[in-house]
Design a protein around this motif. Structure first.
Motif, PDB file in Angstrom:
ATOM      1  N   ASN A 235       0.848  -1.187   0.000  1.00 24.04           N
ATOM      2  CA  ASN A 235       0.000   0.000   0.000  1.00 24.04           C
ATOM      3  C   ASN A 235       0.883   1.236   0.000  1.00 24.04           C
ATOM      4  OD1 ASN A 235      -2.038   1.855   0.139  1.00 24.04           O
ATOM      5  ND2 ASN A 235      -2.931   1.102   2.043  1.00 24.04           N
ATOM      6  N   ARG A 236       0.887   1.966  -1.091  1.00 25.62           N
ATOM      7  CA  ARG A 236       1.682   3.184  -1.182  1.00 25.62           C
ATOM      8  C   ARG A 236       1.037   4.365  -0.474  1.00 25.62           C
ATOM      9  NH1 ARG A 236       2.999   2.491  -7.654  1.00 25.62           N
ATOM     10  NH2 ARG A 236       4.725   1.011  -7.431  1.00 25.62           N
ATOM     11  N   PHE A 237      -0.198   4.207  -0.048  1.00 23.20           N
ATOM     12  CA  PHE A 237      -0.923   5.327   0.545  1.00 23.20           C
ATOM     13  C   PHE A 237      -1.377   5.043   1.975  1.00 23.20           C
ATOM     14  CE2 PHE A 237      -2.129   5.018  -4.033  1.00 23.20           C
ATOM     15  CZ  PHE A 237      -1.276   6.015  -4.482  1.00 23.20           C
ATOM     16  N   GLY A 238      -0.854   4.008   2.599  1.00 21.07           N
ATOM     17  CA  GLY A 238      -1.266   3.695   3.959  1.00 21.07           C
ATOM     18  C   GLY A 238      -0.516   2.506   4.508  1.00 21.07           C
ATOM     19  N   SER A 239      -0.964   2.032   5.656  1.00 21.48           N
ATOM     20  CA  SER A 239      -0.316   0.918   6.341  1.00 21.48           C
ATOM     21  C   SER A 239      -0.647  -0.402   5.655  1.00 21.48           C
ATOM     22  CB  SER A 239      -0.762   0.883   7.805  1.00 21.48           C
ATOM     23  OG  SER A 239      -0.292  -0.271   8.446  1.00 21.48           O
ATOM     24  N   THR A 240       0.273  -1.364   5.791  1.00 15.27           N
ATOM     25  CA  THR A 240       0.045  -2.709   5.267  1.00 15.27           C
ATOM     26  C   THR A 240      -0.363  -3.682   6.368  1.00 15.27           C
ATOM     27  OG1 THR A 240       2.406  -3.237   5.521  1.00 15.27           O
ATOM     28  CG2 THR A 240       1.683  -2.382   3.386  1.00 15.27           C
ATOM     29  N   ASN A 241      -0.638  -3.167   7.557  1.00 20.79           N
ATOM     30  CA  ASN A 241      -0.983  -4.036   8.682  1.00 20.79           C
ATOM     31  C   ASN A 241      -2.477  -4.081   8.968  1.00 20.79           C
ATOM     32  OD1 ASN A 241       1.767  -4.610   9.240  1.00 20.79           O
ATOM     33  ND2 ASN A 241       1.960  -2.677  10.344  1.00 20.79           N
ATOM     34  N   GLU A 242      -3.263  -3.340   8.203  1.00 18.81           N
ATOM     35  CA  GLU A 242      -4.699  -3.302   8.462  1.00 18.81           C
ATOM     36  C   GLU A 242      -5.402  -4.501   7.837  1.00 18.81           C
ATOM     37  OE1 GLU A 242      -5.974  -1.348  10.468  1.00 18.81           O
ATOM     38  OE2 GLU A 242      -4.591   0.339  10.642  1.00 18.81           O
ATOM     39  N   LEU A 243      -6.577  -4.801   8.361  1.00 19.16           N
ATOM     40  CA  LEU A 243      -7.399  -5.832   7.759  1.00 19.16           C
ATOM     41  C   LEU A 243      -8.867  -5.489   7.959  1.00 19.16           C
ATOM     42  CD1 LEU A 243      -7.675  -9.163   9.771  1.00 19.16           C
ATOM     43  CD2 LEU A 243      -7.342  -6.959  10.850  1.00 19.16           C
ATOM     44  N   GLY A 244      -9.688  -5.987   7.045  1.00 17.63           N
ATOM     45  CA  GLY A 244     -11.133  -5.816   7.138  1.00 17.63           C
ATOM     46  C   GLY A 244     -11.803  -7.169   7.184  1.00 17.63           C
ATOM     47  N   ILE A 245     -12.882  -7.271   7.913  1.00 21.80           N
ATOM     48  CA  ILE A 245     -13.587  -8.541   8.080  1.00 21.80           C
ATOM     49  C   ILE A 245     -15.027  -8.379   7.598  1.00 21.80           C
ATOM     50  CG2 ILE A 245     -14.350 -10.289   9.741  1.00 21.80           C
ATOM     51  CD1 ILE A 245     -11.952  -9.689  11.416  1.00 21.80           C
ATOM     52  N   TYR A 246     -15.455  -9.334   6.783  1.00 19.12           N
ATOM     53  CA  TYR A 246     -16.812  -9.330   6.234  1.00 19.12           C
ATOM     54  C   TYR A 246     -17.489 -10.661   6.539  1.00 19.12           C
ATOM     55  CZ  TYR A 246     -15.261  -5.385   3.327  1.00 19.12           C
ATOM     56  OH  TYR A 246     -14.770  -4.182   2.883  1.00 19.12           O
TER      57      TYR A 246
ATOM     58  N   LEU B 134      -3.186  -7.368  18.020  1.00 20.36           N
ATOM     59  CA  LEU B 134      -3.387  -6.177  17.206  1.00 20.36           C
ATOM     60  C   LEU B 134      -3.196  -6.531  15.742  1.00 20.36           C
ATOM     61  CD1 LEU B 134      -1.549  -3.254  19.076  1.00 20.36           C
ATOM     62  CD2 LEU B 134      -3.996  -3.542  18.803  1.00 20.36           C
ATOM     63  N   GLU B 135      -4.101  -6.050  14.908  1.00 21.85           N
ATOM     64  CA  GLU B 135      -3.955  -6.116  13.448  1.00 21.85           C
ATOM     65  C   GLU B 135      -3.982  -4.687  12.951  1.00 21.85           C
ATOM     66  OE1 GLU B 135      -3.404  -8.104  11.048  1.00 21.85           O
ATOM     67  OE2 GLU B 135      -3.450 -10.098  11.962  1.00 21.85           O
ATOM     68  N   GLY B 136      -2.798  -4.130  12.693  1.00 21.40           N
ATOM     69  CA  GLY B 136      -2.718  -2.722  12.348  1.00 21.40           C
ATOM     70  C   GLY B 136      -3.070  -1.884  13.555  1.00 21.40           C
ATOM     71  N   ASN B 137      -4.082  -1.038  13.431  1.00 25.15           N
ATOM     72  CA  ASN B 137      -4.545  -0.221  14.548  1.00 25.15           C
ATOM     73  C   ASN B 137      -5.735  -0.825  15.263  1.00 25.15           C
ATOM     74  OD1 ASN B 137      -2.631   1.831  14.063  1.00 25.15           O
ATOM     75  ND2 ASN B 137      -3.913   2.679  12.433  1.00 25.15           N
ATOM     76  N   ARG B 138      -6.144  -2.020  14.850  1.00 23.45           N
ATOM     77  CA  ARG B 138      -7.361  -2.616  15.392  1.00 23.45           C
ATOM     78  C   ARG B 138      -7.023  -3.681  16.427  1.00 23.45           C
ATOM     79  NH1 ARG B 138     -11.961  -5.363  11.622  1.00 23.45           N
ATOM     80  NH2 ARG B 138     -12.800  -3.266  11.675  1.00 23.45           N
ATOM     81  N   PRO B 139      -7.464  -3.509  17.679  1.00 22.76           N
ATOM     82  CA  PRO B 139      -7.276  -4.569  18.682  1.00 22.76           C
ATOM     83  C   PRO B 139      -8.325  -5.661  18.514  1.00 22.76           C
ATOM     84  CG  PRO B 139      -8.327  -2.666  19.690  1.00 22.76           C
ATOM     85  CD  PRO B 139      -8.054  -2.293  18.252  1.00 22.76           C
ATOM     86  N   LEU B 140      -7.904  -6.901  18.675  1.00 24.50           N
ATOM     87  CA  LEU B 140      -8.803  -8.040  18.543  1.00 24.50           C
ATOM     88  C   LEU B 140      -8.562  -8.997  19.693  1.00 24.50           C
ATOM     89  CD1 LEU B 140      -8.387  -8.923  14.744  1.00 24.50           C
ATOM     90  CD2 LEU B 140     -10.213  -7.598  15.761  1.00 24.50           C
ATOM     91  N   LEU B 141      -9.625  -9.603  20.182  1.00 22.21           N
ATOM     92  CA  LEU B 141      -9.507 -10.714  21.113  1.00 22.21           C
ATOM     93  C   LEU B 141      -9.782 -11.991  20.342  1.00 22.21           C
ATOM     94  CD1 LEU B 141     -11.148  -9.563  24.466  1.00 22.21           C
ATOM     95  CD2 LEU B 141      -8.784  -9.429  23.719  1.00 22.21           C
TER      96      LEU B 141
ATOM     97  N   ARG C 248       1.435  -0.948  22.734  1.00 22.41           N
ATOM     98  CA  ARG C 248       0.042  -0.516  22.747  1.00 22.41           C
ATOM     99  C   ARG C 248      -0.808  -1.392  23.659  1.00 22.41           C
ATOM    100  NH1 ARG C 248      -2.149   0.353  16.868  1.00 22.41           N
ATOM    101  NH2 ARG C 248      -3.929   1.026  18.126  1.00 22.41           N
ATOM    102  N   ILE C 249      -0.321  -1.564  24.883  1.00 25.35           N
ATOM    103  CA  ILE C 249      -1.048  -2.401  25.831  1.00 25.35           C
ATOM    104  C   ILE C 249      -2.365  -1.762  26.233  1.00 25.35           C
ATOM    105  CG2 ILE C 249       0.084  -1.382  27.855  1.00 25.35           C
ATOM    106  CD1 ILE C 249      -0.807  -5.101  27.316  1.00 25.35           C
ATOM    107  N   GLU C 250      -2.454  -0.417  26.178  1.00 23.14           N
ATOM    108  CA  GLU C 250      -3.700   0.254  26.551  1.00 23.14           C
ATOM    109  C   GLU C 250      -4.851  -0.156  25.646  1.00 23.14           C
ATOM    110  OE1 GLU C 250      -0.931   1.784  25.767  1.00 23.14           O
ATOM    111  OE2 GLU C 250      -0.191   2.903  27.512  1.00 23.14           O
ATOM    112  N   ASN C 251      -4.585  -0.271  24.329  1.00 26.61           N
ATOM    113  CA  ASN C 251      -5.641  -0.665  23.397  1.00 26.61           C
ATOM    114  C   ASN C 251      -6.121  -2.082  23.671  1.00 26.61           C
ATOM    115  OD1 ASN C 251      -3.640   1.313  21.976  1.00 26.61           O
ATOM    116  ND2 ASN C 251      -5.558   1.585  20.886  1.00 26.61           N
ATOM    117  N   ARG C 252      -5.194  -2.968  24.017  1.00 30.86           N
ATOM    118  CA  ARG C 252      -5.563  -4.354  24.285  1.00 30.86           C
ATOM    119  C   ARG C 252      -6.405  -4.456  25.562  1.00 30.86           C
ATOM    120  NH1 ARG C 252      -1.379  -7.282  21.191  1.00 30.86           N
ATOM    121  NH2 ARG C 252       0.272  -5.828  20.647  1.00 30.86           N
TER     122      ARG C 252
END
Length: 459
Positions: free
Chosen positions: A256-267, A301-308, A408-412
């Protein structure tokens, strides 16, 4: 009549050779060179400007300071998952490649986005489906748009003629392997055709500022079909993943030349299209009526998104000789490392035990913060004692058995509290400077694996 010219191309990386060779000097693959016709017409070769001659690119070099730049706002698709993966929306002039297995939902996603952008003029070009087939899929989605146009065509010159007439705001190509240019005489889907058609679309996107989405096929190994140069040419590479027999799909980005490569989307795949999953932690946690052995919850964490996410383990005596080590969704080498740490530092006899690890929900994870949850699930299965249901974990395990801090332990912690957990185990070094009073969840600082064992199992 001009003599037909041929050349040999590597089907893996796209390297060219005047004669056949066994091993590609570029990528090292064997027996991948295939002969293709490269005789081209010279007039207007690969030039989309035949249908729009009013655009010219500057041919003189300029100083960087002298270049006038006005940042254009991104196009918001109202699909929060796609916007997140793209880095905040569609960038004008971006060339985006989406790959995935057959039937995973690539065409459904792109058609859904085209219908959602009702205020923009979208041209959906399909080389695989007829117009009536696309209409049938659109009716199932229950979206209404008067600005979505469908074109069933594979010739790039005819496509550019229709683009010149319509002047769309967004272009979708389904798929790049079905297009062919008359300036290349090889078959559609070959290295030469894919490279030429992508080059024409790239020049069109950059010179007009029109975003172009390319749907791409993948090989049996999961890589995007065609030459590797295809991924180098585009601005963003998205991968649509998931089990065809399950309802959830994951959209990842590898470039991704315009953003992070660590993000993900779930559908979630439904009969009426793809539904965005706003809180994926809820679907990744199994609803259990009773406590089960070998189950632990980890905060990742996946990018900026915390997940359990739920880690499932099964440890049982090996009855067929060599013990098995199997992991689904978790790195097998890291699993072997954690087993060695548990045996060396924790005193657990795992040498003659079969060990199976599964990450629930079909996820693939590589966050080291899940080490503690994996160890807890392994100990739980080995001791045949369940982990308390109000407890989750976030910590990396070192080779000395120490619990290391994660970022980023606060987000978790906030994500665990939001989902109703009462306690979370973290590294002692992660709570320095952390105001635990603002959380309702109890933060349990640990130094080594023995501390976790004593807290959970009381031994």
């Amino acid at each position: 009549m001009a003599k037909i010219k041929t050349s040999f191309f590597c089907q893996e990386c796209g390297a060219q050779s005047p004669k056949w060779i066994g091993k590609c000097p570029s990528c090292g693959a064997w027996n991948t060179y295939v002969e293709e016709v490269i005789q081209k017409e010279e007039a207007g070769r690969g030039n989309w400007k035949q249908v729009n001659t009013g655009i010219k690119k500057a041919s003189q070099p300029k100083k960087l300071q002298e270049i006038n730049f006005e940042e254009q706002p991104r196009i918001i698709t109202h699909d929060q998952e796609l916007d997140r993966v793209l880095g905040g929306g569609i960038v004008p002039g971006a060339l985006v490649l989406i790959g995935g297995e057959p039937g995973i939902g690539k065409s459904t996603l792109m058609l859904q986005i085209a219908l959602m952008l009702s205020k923009l003029k979208v041209l959906y070009v399909s080389g695989e489906e007829s117009e009536s087939q696309i209409k049938m899929r659109a009716e199932r989605m229950h979206f209404v748009s008067e600005n979505c146009y469908v074109l069933s065509e594979t010739n790039t010159q005819h496509i550019f003629e229709e683009i010149n007439k319509l002047q769309p705001d967004i272009l979708v190509i389904d798929s790049i392997q079905t297009l062919h240019s008359k300036y290349v005489e090889s078959a559609a889907g070959s290295v030469s055709q894919v490279r030429e058609c992508t080059g024409e679309l790239m020049r069109f996107a950059k010179e007009t500022g029109t975003p172009v989405f390319l749907i791409g096929h993948i090989t049996k190994d999961g890589a995007i079909a065609g030459p590797k140069v295809l991924e180098h040419m585009v601005d963003t590479v998205l991968q649509f993943e998931g089990d065809r027999h399950l309802s959830y799909r994951i959209l990842r980005t590898s470039k991704n030349r315009f953003g992070s490569t660590n993000e993900l989307g779930i559908y979630e795949m439904r009969a009426d299209g793809l539904r965005q999953v706003a809180n994926p932690s809820e679907i990744l946690l199994t609803q259990r009526e009773e406590l089960l052995n070998g189950v632990a919850i980890g905060a990742m964490l996946e990018g900026n998104r915390p997940l359990l996410i739920e880690i499932q383990s099964l440890v049982s005596p090996a009855t067929y000789g060599t013990p098995q080590r199997s992991s689904t969704g978790f790195d097998a080498k890291r699993l072997n490392m954690l087993l060695a740490v548990l045996e060396k530092r924790g005193g657990m006899r795992l040498g003659q035990q079969d060990v199976f690890i599964n990450v629930a929900g079909g996820m693939r994870v590589d966050d080291p913060a899940l080490d503690l949850a994996v160890c807890a699930s392994l100990i739980s299965s080995y001791e045949d004692s369940p982990v308390p249901e109000d407890l989750c974990f976030a910590g990396e395990v070192g080779l000395g058995g120490e619990i290391r801090a994660v970022h980023r332990i606060e987000n978790r912690i906030a994500e665990a509290e939001k989902l109703g957990f009462k306690r979370i185990m973290v590294s002692k070094y992660a709570v320095k400077g952390l105001d635990s009073n603002k959380y309702k969840i109890k933060v349990l600082p640990l130094t080594k694996l023995e501390d976790m064992y004593q807290v959970i199992f009381g031994g």
